[in-house]
Design a protein around this motif. Sequence first.
Motif, PDB file in Angstrom:
ATOM      1  N   LEU A   6       0.836  -1.206   0.000  1.00  0.00           N
ATOM      2  CA  LEU A   6       0.000   0.000   0.000  1.00  0.00           C
ATOM      3  C   LEU A   6       0.872   1.259   0.000  1.00  0.00           C
ATOM      4  O   LEU A   6       0.606   2.210  -0.744  1.00  0.00           O
ATOM      5  CB  LEU A   6      -0.920  -0.001   1.224  1.00  0.00           C
ATOM      6  CG  LEU A   6      -1.792   1.247   1.412  1.00  0.00           C
ATOM      7  CD1 LEU A   6      -2.762   1.410   0.245  1.00  0.00           C
ATOM      8  CD2 LEU A   6      -2.562   1.172   2.734  1.00  0.00           C
ATOM      9  N   SER A   7       1.919   1.254   0.808  1.00  0.00           N
ATOM     10  CA  SER A   7       2.789   2.431   0.901  1.00  0.00           C
ATOM     11  C   SER A   7       3.571   2.683  -0.381  1.00  0.00           C
ATOM     12  O   SER A   7       4.011   3.805  -0.627  1.00  0.00           O
ATOM     13  CB  SER A   7       3.764   2.263   2.078  1.00  0.00           C
ATOM     14  OG  SER A   7       3.061   2.152   3.298  1.00  0.00           O
ATOM     15  N   ALA A   8       3.756   1.628  -1.179  1.00  0.00           N
ATOM     16  CA  ALA A   8       4.530   1.753  -2.418  1.00  0.00           C
ATOM     17  C   ALA A   8       3.700   2.244  -3.595  1.00  0.00           C
ATOM     18  O   ALA A   8       4.247   2.496  -4.669  1.00  0.00           O
ATOM     19  CB  ALA A   8       5.178   0.414  -2.767  1.00  0.00           C
ATOM     20  N   VAL A   9       2.399   2.393  -3.410  1.00  0.00           N
ATOM     21  CA  VAL A   9       1.546   2.881  -4.496  1.00  0.00           C
ATOM     22  C   VAL A   9       1.976   4.303  -4.863  1.00  0.00           C
ATOM     23  O   VAL A   9       2.099   5.162  -3.984  1.00  0.00           O
ATOM     24  CB  VAL A   9       0.065   2.853  -4.080  1.00  0.00           C
ATOM     25  CG1 VAL A   9      -0.803   3.536  -5.135  1.00  0.00           C
ATOM     26  CG2 VAL A   9      -0.406   1.418  -3.870  1.00  0.00           C
ATOM     27  N   PRO A  10       2.236   4.587  -6.132  1.00  0.00           N
ATOM     28  CA  PRO A  10       2.744   5.916  -6.515  1.00  0.00           C
ATOM     29  C   PRO A  10       1.735   7.024  -6.262  1.00  0.00           C
ATOM     30  O   PRO A  10       0.527   6.830  -6.397  1.00  0.00           O
ATOM     31  CB  PRO A  10       3.033   5.764  -8.021  1.00  0.00           C
ATOM     32  CG  PRO A  10       2.171   4.633  -8.467  1.00  0.00           C
ATOM     33  CD  PRO A  10       2.081   3.703  -7.308  1.00  0.00           C
ATOM     34  N   ARG A  11       2.278   8.194  -5.874  1.00  0.00           N
ATOM     35  CA  ARG A  11       1.500   9.422  -5.675  1.00  0.00           C
ATOM     36  C   ARG A  11       0.342   9.224  -4.700  1.00  0.00           C
ATOM     37  O   ARG A  11      -0.760   9.750  -4.869  1.00  0.00           O
ATOM     38  CB  ARG A  11       0.973   9.964  -7.008  1.00  0.00           C
ATOM     39  CG  ARG A  11       2.066  10.208  -8.035  1.00  0.00           C
ATOM     40  CD  ARG A  11       1.513  10.842  -9.296  1.00  0.00           C
ATOM     41  NE  ARG A  11       1.053  12.196  -9.028  1.00  0.00           N
ATOM     42  CZ  ARG A  11       1.839  13.270  -8.985  1.00  0.00           C
ATOM     43  NH1 ARG A  11       3.137  13.142  -9.182  1.00  0.00           N
ATOM     44  NH2 ARG A  11       1.334  14.460  -8.748  1.00  0.00           N
ATOM     45  N   LEU A  12       0.612   8.439  -3.660  1.00  0.00           N
ATOM     46  CA  LEU A  12      -0.386   8.197  -2.616  1.00  0.00           C
ATOM     47  C   LEU A  12       0.190   8.732  -1.309  1.00  0.00           C
ATOM     48  O   LEU A  12       0.956   8.061  -0.624  1.00  0.00           O
ATOM     49  CB  LEU A  12      -0.675   6.696  -2.512  1.00  0.00           C
ATOM     50  CG  LEU A  12      -1.957   6.290  -1.771  1.00  0.00           C
ATOM     51  CD1 LEU A  12      -3.180   6.826  -2.487  1.00  0.00           C
ATOM     52  CD2 LEU A  12      -2.037   4.774  -1.657  1.00  0.00           C
ATOM     53  N   GLY A  13      -0.135   9.969  -0.969  1.00  0.00           N
ATOM     54  CA  GLY A  13       0.428  10.607   0.214  1.00  0.00           C
ATOM     55  C   GLY A  13      -0.148  10.076   1.509  1.00  0.00           C
ATOM     56  O   GLY A  13      -1.101   9.284   1.524  1.00  0.00           O
ATOM     57  N   GLY A  14       0.432  10.550   2.612  1.00  0.00           N
ATOM     58  CA  GLY A  14       0.015  10.082   3.929  1.00  0.00           C
ATOM     59  C   GLY A  14      -1.441  10.367   4.232  1.00  0.00           C
ATOM     60  O   GLY A  14      -2.138   9.541   4.836  1.00  0.00           O
ATOM     61  N   ARG A  15      -1.933  11.532   3.799  1.00  0.00           N
ATOM     62  CA  ARG A  15      -3.334  11.881   4.073  1.00  0.00           C
ATOM     63  C   ARG A  15      -4.284  10.953   3.330  1.00  0.00           C
ATOM     64  O   ARG A  15      -5.288  10.488   3.887  1.00  0.00           O
ATOM     65  CB  ARG A  15      -3.584  13.327   3.683  1.00  0.00           C
ATOM     66  CG  ARG A  15      -4.994  13.811   3.971  1.00  0.00           C
ATOM     67  CD  ARG A  15      -5.098  15.324   3.847  1.00  0.00           C
ATOM     68  NE  ARG A  15      -4.258  15.984   4.836  1.00  0.00           N
ATOM     69  CZ  ARG A  15      -4.193  17.300   4.978  1.00  0.00           C
ATOM     70  NH1 ARG A  15      -4.892  18.084   4.200  1.00  0.00           N
ATOM     71  NH2 ARG A  15      -3.410  17.821   5.894  1.00  0.00           N
ATOM     72  N   LYS A  16      -3.961  10.664   2.054  1.00  0.00           N
ATOM     73  CA  LYS A  16      -4.811   9.765   1.275  1.00  0.00           C
ATOM     74  C   LYS A  16      -4.769   8.356   1.852  1.00  0.00           C
ATOM     75  O   LYS A  16      -5.810   7.677   1.927  1.00  0.00           O
ATOM     76  CB  LYS A  16      -4.347   9.761  -0.190  1.00  0.00           C
ATOM     77  CG  LYS A  16      -5.173   8.854  -1.102  1.00  0.00           C
ATOM     78  CD  LYS A  16      -6.617   9.296  -1.200  1.00  0.00           C
ATOM     79  CE  LYS A  16      -7.399   8.450  -2.189  1.00  0.00           C
ATOM     80  NZ  LYS A  16      -8.812   8.842  -2.272  1.00  0.00           N
ATOM     81  N   ILE A  17      -3.585   7.916   2.277  1.00  0.00           N
ATOM     82  CA  ILE A  17      -3.485   6.594   2.901  1.00  0.00           C
ATOM     83  C   ILE A  17      -4.346   6.549   4.161  1.00  0.00           C
ATOM     84  O   ILE A  17      -5.037   5.563   4.428  1.00  0.00           O
ATOM     85  CB  ILE A  17      -2.021   6.260   3.230  1.00  0.00           C
ATOM     86  CG1 ILE A  17      -1.244   5.959   1.943  1.00  0.00           C
ATOM     87  CG2 ILE A  17      -1.931   5.063   4.180  1.00  0.00           C
ATOM     88  CD1 ILE A  17       0.218   5.654   2.157  1.00  0.00           C
ATOM     89  N   GLY A  18      -4.334   7.640   4.925  1.00  0.00           N
ATOM     90  CA  GLY A  18      -5.160   7.695   6.129  1.00  0.00           C
ATOM     91  C   GLY A  18      -6.637   7.563   5.808  1.00  0.00           C
ATOM     92  O   GLY A  18      -7.384   6.860   6.522  1.00  0.00           O
ATOM     93  N   LEU A  19      -7.084   8.213   4.728  1.00  0.00           N
ATOM     94  CA  LEU A  19      -8.486   8.097   4.323  1.00  0.00           C
ATOM     95  C   LEU A  19      -8.827   6.674   3.901  1.00  0.00           C
ATOM     96  O   LEU A  19      -9.898   6.155   4.225  1.00  0.00           O
ATOM     97  CB  LEU A  19      -8.771   9.074   3.179  1.00  0.00           C
ATOM     98  CG  LEU A  19      -8.755  10.565   3.534  1.00  0.00           C
ATOM     99  CD1 LEU A  19      -8.890  11.412   2.273  1.00  0.00           C
ATOM    100  CD2 LEU A  19      -9.884  10.894   4.514  1.00  0.00           C
ATOM    101  N   LEU A  20      -7.909   6.048   3.166  1.00  0.00           N
ATOM    102  CA  LEU A  20      -8.144   4.667   2.743  1.00  0.00           C
ATOM    103  C   LEU A  20      -8.219   3.731   3.941  1.00  0.00           C
ATOM    104  O   LEU A  20      -9.074   2.836   4.004  1.00  0.00           O
ATOM    105  CB  LEU A  20      -7.033   4.215   1.796  1.00  0.00           C
ATOM    106  CG  LEU A  20      -6.995   4.872   0.412  1.00  0.00           C
ATOM    107  CD1 LEU A  20      -5.736   4.474  -0.337  1.00  0.00           C
ATOM    108  CD2 LEU A  20      -8.238   4.489  -0.397  1.00  0.00           C
ATOM    109  N   LEU A  21      -7.335   3.947   4.905  1.00  0.00           N
ATOM    110  CA  LEU A  21      -7.309   3.070   6.083  1.00  0.00           C
ATOM    111  C   LEU A  21      -8.535   3.260   6.968  1.00  0.00           C
ATOM    112  O   LEU A  21      -8.856   2.386   7.783  1.00  0.00           O
ATOM    113  CB  LEU A  21      -6.032   3.327   6.893  1.00  0.00           C
ATOM    114  CG  LEU A  21      -4.731   2.914   6.212  1.00  0.00           C
ATOM    115  CD1 LEU A  21      -3.529   3.327   7.054  1.00  0.00           C
ATOM    116  CD2 LEU A  21      -4.704   1.408   5.978  1.00  0.00           C
TER     117      LEU A  21
END
Length: 364
Positions: free
Chosen positions: A10-25
């Motif tokens: 998940l962290s290696a997905v390109p152009r996926l910042g911390g805020r977007k990762i937080g929303l996904l999680l």
Amino acid sequence: MNELESWIRLSAVPRLGGRKIGLLLSRASPSQLIAMSADSLRGLGLTDVQIASLHQDESVAWQKCRRWLDNPHHHILTLTDNRYPYLLRQIPSPPPLLFIKGNPDVLSLPQIAVVGSRNASHEGLALARKFGAELASNNLVVTSGLALGIDGRAHRGVLDVDGTTIAVLGSGLENVYPAHHIELAGEIIERGALVSELWPWSPPRAAFFPKRNRIISGLSSGVLVVEAAFKSGSLITARCALEQGRDVFALPGSIHNPHAQGSNGLIKQGAYLVESIDDVLSQTGILSNCAINHLIEVAPGIEQQEELPFPHLLANVGNEATCVDVLAEICDQPVHEIMMQLLELELQGFVSAVPGGYVRTRRG
């Protein structure tokens, strides 16, 4: 697929910042996201390129991290790991992954960050080493950024007394920066840990260093600014600390010393003026206890640190009156929204209206 692999993919997905990762999680775990259909992921806002990356069977990042973990001194903590430091987990957009060389358990010990100018005076360097040693002698971990100047001397002061210190890097752990501190970094690994949110093979880049400052303050109960110029990067760390609800301490300097303008300015804005180690020790308490426990229920009779309302706005209100228009411009929000937030902050006792604008009260 194990949990760590899911987090890395998940962290290696390109152009996926911390805020977007937080929303996904907030919608699903990493493994659940990977198992979702392309249509479902599009509905969560991912592009086709990002979806293809997430669904890739042979993740290059995972293969490289797995080899990196062959070294028993290397560790990767995810947000759901019970060793992930409690205080850091509370900040906005905490790092999904922490790469560590050394002992990961020291990240949950009570910490004070010591930061300052890279081009410090001789007095500032001596004070950084002195306070690093004294904090360590009082059973506090000293956290800093391994930079030249104040950071390096604070780390050295801790090592002088066989204390524990943590260095948060603005590069991957296999590319220690600055190179001048490679030997110091090796000593820190033996007595604490090197930490980075970046892939171990990442080179140092200017954009990485302001981001790592939020980790330095996020790990710590408070931030001590030893000596900082008016535009010092240490002021970014102090700002992060205020936004995270941490204490900010500063050593006063001569008005003739350009390297002290930033730290003196912090004191004018409400930072604790520090003349001795006791000025720091007297303020550490609840957050240091929280750091040890990883739990909301810290101990009988100790309450959880309250979350500060509108932390970005509050961080920009100091001891000198600041008008609403200036605050709206700084926070990039409409004036009427800033007015509503200020009213709520005033009702809660964080700020007060005075001629010329608003000032922070002691509670804030």
